[in-house]
Design an enzyme around this catalytic site. Sequence first.
Site, PDB file in Angstrom:
ATOM      1  CD  GLU A   1     -26.834 -45.724  14.534  1.00 37.26           C
ATOM      2  OE1 GLU A   1     -26.893 -45.530  13.440  1.00 37.26           O
ATOM      3  OE2 GLU A   1     -28.008 -46.438  15.135  1.00 37.26           O
TER       4      GLU A   1
ATOM      5  CE  LYS B   1     -27.290 -36.585   9.029  1.00 35.83           C
ATOM      6  NZ  LYS B   1     -26.803 -36.288   7.796  1.00 35.83           N
TER       7      LYS B   1
ATOM      8  CG  ASP C   1     -21.350 -36.415   4.384  1.00 35.81           C
ATOM      9  OD1 ASP C   1     -22.459 -36.188   3.829  1.00 35.81           O
ATOM     10  OD2 ASP C   1     -20.488 -35.040   3.968  1.00 35.81           O
TER      11      ASP C   1
ATOM     12  CE1 TYR D   1     -29.387 -45.443   7.679  1.00 34.82           C
ATOM     13  CE2 TYR D   1     -26.885 -44.651   7.154  1.00 34.82           C
ATOM     14  CZ  TYR D   1     -28.441 -44.639   6.834  1.00 34.82           C
ATOM     15  OH  TYR D   1     -28.834 -44.039   5.855  1.00 34.82           O
TER      16      TYR D   1
ATOM     17  CE  LYS E   1     -26.760 -32.393   8.688  1.00 34.76           C
ATOM     18  NZ  LYS E   1     -27.262 -31.705   7.613  1.00 34.76           N
TER      19      LYS E   1
ATOM     20  CB  CYS F   1      -8.581 -17.882 -23.744  1.00 32.97           C
ATOM     21  SG  CYS F   1      -7.243 -18.424 -23.042  1.00 32.97           S
TER      22      CYS F   1
ATOM     23  CB  CYS G   1      -4.247 -17.004 -26.355  1.00 37.43           C
ATOM     24  SG  CYS G   1      -6.187 -18.288 -26.351  1.00 37.43           S
TER      25      CYS G   1
ATOM     26  CB  CYS H   1      -8.703 -21.901 -24.171  1.00 36.08           C
ATOM     27  SG  CYS H   1      -8.013 -21.398 -25.444  1.00 36.08           S
TER      28      CYS H   1
ATOM     29  CB  CYS I   1      -3.716 -21.225 -25.744  1.00 35.79           C
ATOM     30  SG  CYS I   1      -4.414 -20.692 -24.157  1.00 35.79           S
TER      31      CYS I   1
HETATM   32  P1  AMP Z   1     -30.028 -35.381   5.783  1.00 35.01           P
HETATM   33  O1  AMP Z   1     -29.795 -35.801   4.570  1.00 35.01           O
HETATM   34  O2  AMP Z   1     -29.356 -34.311   6.246  1.00 35.01           O
HETATM   35  O3  AMP Z   1     -31.620 -35.223   5.898  1.00 35.01           O
HETATM   36  O4  AMP Z   1     -29.895 -36.772   6.773  1.00 35.01           O
HETATM   37  C1  AMP Z   1     -30.526 -37.604   6.850  1.00 35.01           C
HETATM   38  C2  AMP Z   1     -29.605 -38.802   6.053  1.00 35.01           C
HETATM   39  O5  AMP Z   1     -28.580 -39.083   6.942  1.00 35.01           O
HETATM   40  C3  AMP Z   1     -30.456 -39.964   5.879  1.00 35.01           C
HETATM   41  O6  AMP Z   1     -30.972 -40.153   4.523  1.00 35.01           O
HETATM   42  C4  AMP Z   1     -29.076 -41.321   5.702  1.00 35.01           C
HETATM   43  O7  AMP Z   1     -28.753 -41.264   4.545  1.00 35.01           O
HETATM   44  C5  AMP Z   1     -28.114 -40.210   6.583  1.00 35.01           C
HETATM   45  N1  AMP Z   1     -27.278 -40.988   7.583  1.00 35.01           N
HETATM   46  C6  AMP Z   1     -25.963 -40.982   7.812  1.00 35.01           C
HETATM   47  N2  AMP Z   1     -25.654 -41.813   8.929  1.00 35.01           N
HETATM   48  C7  AMP Z   1     -26.707 -42.342   9.489  1.00 35.01           C
HETATM   49  C8  AMP Z   1     -26.890 -43.070  10.504  1.00 35.01           C
HETATM   50  N3  AMP Z   1     -26.018 -43.583  11.519  1.00 35.01           N
HETATM   51  N4  AMP Z   1     -28.263 -43.184  10.707  1.00 35.01           N
HETATM   52  C9  AMP Z   1     -29.258 -42.659  10.127  1.00 35.01           C
HETATM   53  N5  AMP Z   1     -29.208 -42.015   8.956  1.00 35.01           N
HETATM   54  C10 AMP Z   1     -27.941 -41.668   8.566  1.00 35.01           C
HETATM   55 ZN    ZN Z   2      -6.113 -19.735 -24.769  1.00 35.11          ZN
END
Ligand code: AMP
Ligand code: ZN
Length: 664
Positions: free
Chosen positions: A110, A112, A114, A221, A308, A402, A405, A420, A426
């Site tokens: 899957e 990941k 962010d 997920y 990663k 600043c 000024c 500032c 300014c």
């Molecule tokens: P980390 O914060 O780097 O330890 O990564 C773990 C976090 O990745 C988990 O707590 C999830 O919030 C997130 N995450 C994002 N996508 C997924 C996915 N497909 N499966 C599991 N965790 C995921």
């Molecule tokens: Zn200033």
Amino acid sequence: MSIEIQINQLREELRQHNHNYYVLDAATISDYEFDMKLKELQELEAQHPEFYDPNSPTLRVGGGITKNFETVVHEHRMYSLDNSYSKEDLLDWEKRIKKLVDGEVNYTCELKYDGASISLTYEEGELVRAVTRGDGIQGDNVTTNIKTIKSVPLKLTGDYPPKFDIRGEIILPFEGFAKMNQERIEAGEEPYMNPRNTASGSLKLQDSTEIAKRPLDCLLYNITGDRLKIDSQYQSLEKARAWGFKVPAESKLVNSIDEVLEFVSYWDTHRHNLPYETDGVVIKVNNLQQQEELGFTAKAPRWAMAYKFKAEQVSTVLKEITYQVGRTGAITPVANLDPVLLAGTTVKRASLHNADQIAKLDIREGDTVYVEKGGEIIPKIVAVDFSKRNKDSQPTQYITECPECGTELIRKEGEAQHYCPNDQGCSPQIVGRIQHYISRKAMDIEGLGGETVALLVKEGLIVNYADLYELKKEQVIPLERMAEKSAENLIAGIKKSKEIPFERVLFALGIRYVGETVAKKLAKHYKNIDAIITATEEDLVNVDEIGIKIAQSVKEFFGIEENVTLIKRLQDYEVQLKVSAEKLANQTDTLQGKTFVVSGVFEKVSRNELKKLIEDNGGKISSSISSKTSFVVAGENMGPSKLEKANKLEIAIISEDDFLNMLA
Ligand code: AMP
Ligand code: ZN
């Protein structure tokens, strides 16, 4: 039909439409129809509080305020993930797995996502709780806020189990992030740094109407619970999708670590085409029986592994830290770098954000630093290469005065930025405000550019935007690069700005948080500047889409005597400080609730006139076609991609005449 049945039918219908639009990305009714139905339901619910439902679609717009978020212990702990960085890491992991379980091992790969992780609890198909990850053992109850995220189903469909938790990530897609930042920049605010922090910061906003406005999404997920009748991770994703959750389709079932690596390498390059940020791949043992046998370490499941992606990173020398003063007085430290190639562009500068950030990473001039390009627009410094630090280097002393000024900087409690406070004296603030005033979206003064403004201020000819209207041709001619003709144009351009309508003047004033859209709203509601000056904070908050922050800022602005004096002067020069009588007469609500996209070239009216007609008659204009669009007004040479999109989404395409007939 009884009222109760009617209410329930409407709720069901709206739920289905929400799902179509936000989860499936394929709407079947127009925005307008949706709003009408929603309004009908709101009215019925108001008349019949006895049929209250905490998961009614009407609660999507927010309204609830949470002062203190309640702490909730997770019934099933929220673990972190172990990380891997190479094929060897993955093969080692597979070896460990095979020692602990029998039989063939398959994996789901899957993306990941962010963002910020969230755990949702459903009972009898209804969302009962949403809790942040917190420390994994306990988190914050953010249910009121999560309910405003439209892709989170409040009620499920299909064969869902009676009780379960589902985990996912709250994310902010790039497009929505860029739009939020655009609005902030227009309102004179600092843009947000990156989508992830903005998404996670959103979860703990106290006012749920604020979070309702943010284009957040929830991608799921993992399903956790007892007696779920699910055999594999891949199946659980399919089930979740069938129950109404948003589960990205990119996931893939594979049979070997080699195939895992193929998936990783494919997405390492293709991830840039996704609408949201991903920072890697998560690989999970597919069979849930095997997952159970593998169990957890103190920190993470043994059956899952994150891989990663490498963020694009380079190292270079930080030559100098300089400080910029914005038009609101905010100070931004900037890293000036030895130019270096990163992700296809030459980088010379990086943002340092604020004093805390510099101190935290201990960044100093002369250091060799690592620069990274993530989801943010401006690259950032992620670390210092201490091995290369000069022996006699000294910690960075953040400026206290600043740079422009010399005024002592202030830092308000709870704010990261230094300011500032010398807004009247300014120079970059003075110049910045006038530059904003004359800018294209504000007064659009022809013949006058940002550099000339700076020059006029430097020569002491103007100190504020009202002074522009006192300028004489003879004063301007002696300036550098000015000739008789250009001086004439400049004066004429200033004079012409007196025709600019009130809403744009209001935006031009440079009130913090009053961007183009807010200015339009205020102008439409109050009709003249005096009504805005005398409006109380409560009055202001009652205007559609005006929040407390904006209201306070407006009050603060007009609370300053100098500003009121400026307004009086603008009034004397006959700048438009009220909605024109003509405009008042021409305004209708005919197009209320309808959203238009304008494309192509027109015969009877210009593009801008067309847009003005839409807005004057209560309609909304959008620049891109989505299922929220009610009509596309198409002229000659409409763009082919727009045409295709409109056809695909089955949006009515109308001609210029059709449109004008709508108003007739
Ligand atoms: P980390 O914060 O780097 O330890 O990564 C773990 C976090 O990745 C988990 O707590 C999830 O919030 C997130 N995450 C994002 N996508 C997924 C996915 N497909 N499966 C599991 N965790 C995921
Ligand atoms: Zn200033």
